[in-house]
Design an enzyme around this catalytic site. Sequence first.
Site, PDB file in Angstrom:
ATOM      1  N   GLU A 284      29.893  47.741   6.233  1.00 11.74           N
ATOM      2  CA  GLU A 284      30.291  49.109   5.910  1.00 11.74           C
ATOM      3  C   GLU A 284      31.355  49.713   6.821  1.00 11.74           C
ATOM      4  OE1 GLU A 284      26.713  51.451   5.449  1.00 11.74           O
ATOM      5  OE2 GLU A 284      26.380  50.620   3.450  1.00 11.74           O
TER       6      GLU A 284
ATOM      7  N   GLU B 216      24.123  45.056  -0.378  1.00 10.44           N
ATOM      8  CA  GLU B 216      23.006  45.990  -0.236  1.00 10.44           C
ATOM      9  C   GLU B 216      22.759  46.680  -1.573  1.00 10.44           C
ATOM     10  OE1 GLU B 216      23.282  48.898   2.870  1.00 10.44           O
ATOM     11  OE2 GLU B 216      23.968  47.442   4.380  1.00 10.44           O
TER      12      GLU B 216
END
Length: 324
Positions: free
Chosen positions: A139, A250
């Site tokens: 991320e 995710e």
Amino acid sequence: MRTHLGVTICGGEFGQLNMPGTYNRDYIYPNENQMKYYATKGIRLIQIPFRWERLQHKMFGELNTADLNLLDNAIEAAAKYNIEIILDMHNYGRYRINNTDYIIGMPEVPRAAYRDAWKKLANYFKKHDNIYAYVIMAEPNNMGIYTWFPTAQAAIYGIREADRNTTIIVDGDGYANAKNWVKYSDDLKHLIDPANNLVYSAHNYFDDDCSGTYNEVNGKREVNPNIGIEKAKPFINWLKANNKKGFFGEFGVPCTDGKWMEAMENFIRYIREENVGAMYWAGGAWWHDYPLAIEPRNGKDRPQMLVLQKYTKDRNYHLMYAKN
């Protein structure tokens, strides 16, 4: 290309404000009992997050033997149950020095240091036969002028100096958000891997802001059963348009409403049809009452696991994702 449904076992990225921190107090890695549990559910791929600062206390320095040994133990425990491992540098595009986070590319954290770290990590971990892939950074976000593309390219080159075989996974910019993939990450299609073994990773949470916090969730909320599919499509379409390999690094839903289980199952069915894998977020012994947690509570499976294992038990699905 084969596809996996796997689980991220969290803990190695915990204690982010205390670097490097103390093991078993600030952070933890998976143990053999967890590997055994997930294997019984048909899980054959586990993602283990870690922090760069814990594996390399000083940039350009030697790797930290204590944490390497702890990760070795987790990887070897997984091997006993025929589980492959993804190692996930969970730093959001930053390195923490004296309680301050610096974006990679800043003078304090040059890209050369990031490349050096990944070269050393790849050289060390390539000894394990069950390492499936390296996530070079989880991320990345708000990188400013220190854009993600050249930083990612530096890591790829560093890894390939040491390891030509292991898959490299590249998260998108903007928190790897699947819905906004083209906006933040379209340029990643130009990355170069000398071994031609890149996989792109998007994250897909079904709440309004795609953050995975599900802050707006309450008992009166009407859940769109196809919301996960709708948010996944921009990434899937990008993969097709650019002939790239990808997966969802995710995804997760809260256990607070059975309708989220329906949305989760619809999402899994959709990506199954598209031959794309995904990692559920998340397992881990320290989640306690976290509504997205898939770790068993009081010896009982969580609702999300009851959905997930329908597909992990399907050999035509969970054994479709392989090393090249």
